[in-house]
Design a protein around this motif. Structure first.
Motif, PDB file in Angstrom:
ATOM      1  N   ARG A 226       0.862  -1.180   0.000  1.00 33.53           N
ATOM      2  CA  ARG A 226       0.000   0.000   0.000  1.00 33.53           C
ATOM      3  C   ARG A 226       0.898   1.230   0.000  1.00 33.53           C
ATOM      4  NH1 ARG A 226      -3.075  -0.736   5.566  1.00 33.53           N
ATOM      5  NH2 ARG A 226      -4.358   0.976   4.826  1.00 33.53           N
ATOM      6  N   PHE A 227       0.333   2.351  -0.371  1.00 37.12           N
ATOM      7  CA  PHE A 227       1.083   3.602  -0.329  1.00 37.12           C
ATOM      8  C   PHE A 227       0.888   4.200   1.049  1.00 37.12           C
ATOM      9  CE2 PHE A 227       2.906   7.526  -1.753  1.00 37.12           C
ATOM     10  CZ  PHE A 227       3.728   7.135  -2.792  1.00 37.12           C
ATOM     11  N   GLY A 228       1.976   4.403   1.784  1.00 31.95           N
ATOM     12  CA  GLY A 228       1.800   4.888   3.133  1.00 31.95           C
ATOM     13  C   GLY A 228       3.098   5.133   3.860  1.00 31.95           C
ATOM     14  N   HIS A 229       3.107   4.832   5.136  1.00 25.48           N
ATOM     15  CA  HIS A 229       4.170   5.217   6.063  1.00 25.48           C
ATOM     16  C   HIS A 229       5.371   4.267   5.934  1.00 25.48           C
ATOM     17  CE1 HIS A 229       6.129   6.082   9.923  1.00 25.48           C
ATOM     18  NE2 HIS A 229       5.429   7.207   9.931  1.00 25.48           N
ATOM     19  N   PRO A 230       6.545   4.766   5.512  1.00 27.18           N
ATOM     20  CA  PRO A 230       7.690   3.884   5.292  1.00 27.18           C
ATOM     21  C   PRO A 230       8.258   3.271   6.574  1.00 27.18           C
ATOM     22  CG  PRO A 230       8.172   6.144   4.565  1.00 27.18           C
ATOM     23  CD  PRO A 230       6.791   6.138   5.120  1.00 27.18           C
ATOM     24  N   GLY A 231       7.941   3.854   7.721  1.00 28.83           N
ATOM     25  CA  GLY A 231       8.456   3.304   8.974  1.00 28.83           C
ATOM     26  C   GLY A 231       7.975   1.900   9.250  1.00 28.83           C
TER      27      GLY A 231
END
Length: 369
Positions: A226-231
């Motif tokens: 998904r496109f989102g938080h790399p952390g």
């Protein structure tokens, strides 16, 4: 074969089919009697899978196809050759028959296993850097399906997931999770509001999904992306592999730090410096999301019907991941009600189930000695 014949521009014959997935995850390598322009004489075909829990329906393959299209510039994933949404088929380029990172972790060469972790971290950094701020492109690819692309996403970014934790703690007489709710919702809000730092995230960086090639690591199985938080992806390097259980193993601290350094170097060298400005915060928030996903399984770990080994592993994973997150949160200065509640939960679990800490977690075989 009709599609491949059309791509070849002349009749194309199947020489052999090699299963490379599992019964519950059908993936095949097709060997052809001729080269396809820009592709080669082999391709990998993924088809829909549906296991006993309903995983693997149409949304999974749509996410895979869209993720691979978005990730193409990174060079760390297969390329899409053809998608047939009606048939539930994705044809991809063949990365080759390389050993997986898990193969290295289960062998007896610690140097190769450590190098594999560094290669994974570098590949993840390249993936994030090449897709940073490209959410609109990715969404347009998803929208082209005009169908469900959300079913079965690995992590939920809302308060409903914490409701499950609160209910489990009440039923099991564990420390009340309500005391951590405000801090948890604040973390979730930070993750949801980080659009300026969003990138394509794999979300399932288990060692079986990483091929270690002569040119670096390559990532496969983008069904949960998904496109989102790399952390969230970065946290997989530290736990490691927060929802991987067969086998369960840990890594030496030096290997984890080397992988983390390689990830940050890949970001810096690829022009993704914004992700490094508050890196400790980014990593801690991603680790919090994955940990919340793990502790929603509290009811499962308390189940009396599980094997002795499964009970030890499931409880031990929660305790180990609490300790890992606590270290990352402390590094980022995130002392909060959430970390305080986690310490109480860890103590309560060990008091009730001593096997949550004894025997301790094993190292992966490559580092066992």
């Amino acid at each position: 074969m009709a599609v491949l014949t059309r791509l070849a521009g002349r009749p194309c014959r199947l020489v052999s089919e090699q299963p490379i997935g599992h019964e519950w995850a059908p993936v095949s390598r097709l060997v052809l009697d001729r080269e396809l322009p820009g592709v080669g004489s082999t391709v990998v075909v993924k088809t829909r899978r549906v296991d006993g829990e309903g995983h693997g329906g149409p949304a999974y393959l749509r996410r895979e196809a869209a993720g691979l299209c978005t990730a193409e510039e990174s060079g760390v994933a297969p390329r899409v050759v053809h998608v047939d949404d009606d048939a539930g088929t994705v044809i991809q380029t063949d990365l080759g028959a390389w050993p997986s990172l898990q193969d290295h972790l289960l062998a007896d060469d610690p140097d190769s296993a450590a190098a594999g972790m560094v290669a994974l971290a570098t590949a993840v950094g390249r993936l994030h850097a090449s897709t940073l701020d490209r959410g609109d492109d990715h969404q347009r690819t998803l929208d082209a399906f005009a169908a469900d692309v959300d079913t079965g996403l690995a992590y939920s970014f809302g308060g409903r997931r914490w409701d499950v934790v609160e209910q489990a703690c009440t039923e099991l007489d564990l420390p009340p999770a309500r005391s951590a709710r405000a801090d948890v919702l604040q973390i979730i809000e930070r993750v949801n509001d980080s659009a300026a730092l969003a990138a394509l995230t794999h979300m399932d960086l288990n060692p079986t999904n990483v091929l270690v090639t002569d040119s670096g690591a390559r990532l496969v199985d983008f069904e949960g992306c998904r496109f989102g938080h790399p952390g969230i992806d970065a946290a997989f390097l530290h736990y490691p592999f927060p929802h991987h259980s067969k086998p369960w193993g840990l890594l030496p601290e030096a290997v984890i730090e080397s992988a983390d350094s390689a990830y940050r170097c890949a970001l810096a060298h690829s022009g993704a410096e914004p992700l490094l400005h508050e890196y400790d915060q980014l990593l801690a928030d991603g680790a919090a999301i994955t940990l919340i996903g793990r502790i929603t399984r509290l009811s499962m770990v308390a189940s009396p019907g599980q094997s002795r080994h499964d009970s030890w592993r499931r409880r031990g994973q929660i305790v180990q991941q609490i300790r890992t997150y606590s270290q990352l949160a402390e590094r980022s200065g995130q002392g909060s009600g959430f970390t305080g509640w986690l310490r109480k939960l860890e103590t309560a679990m060990i008091d009730r189930w001593p096997d949550a800490a004894d025997p301790p977690p094993p190292m992966f075989p490559a580092f066992a000695n």
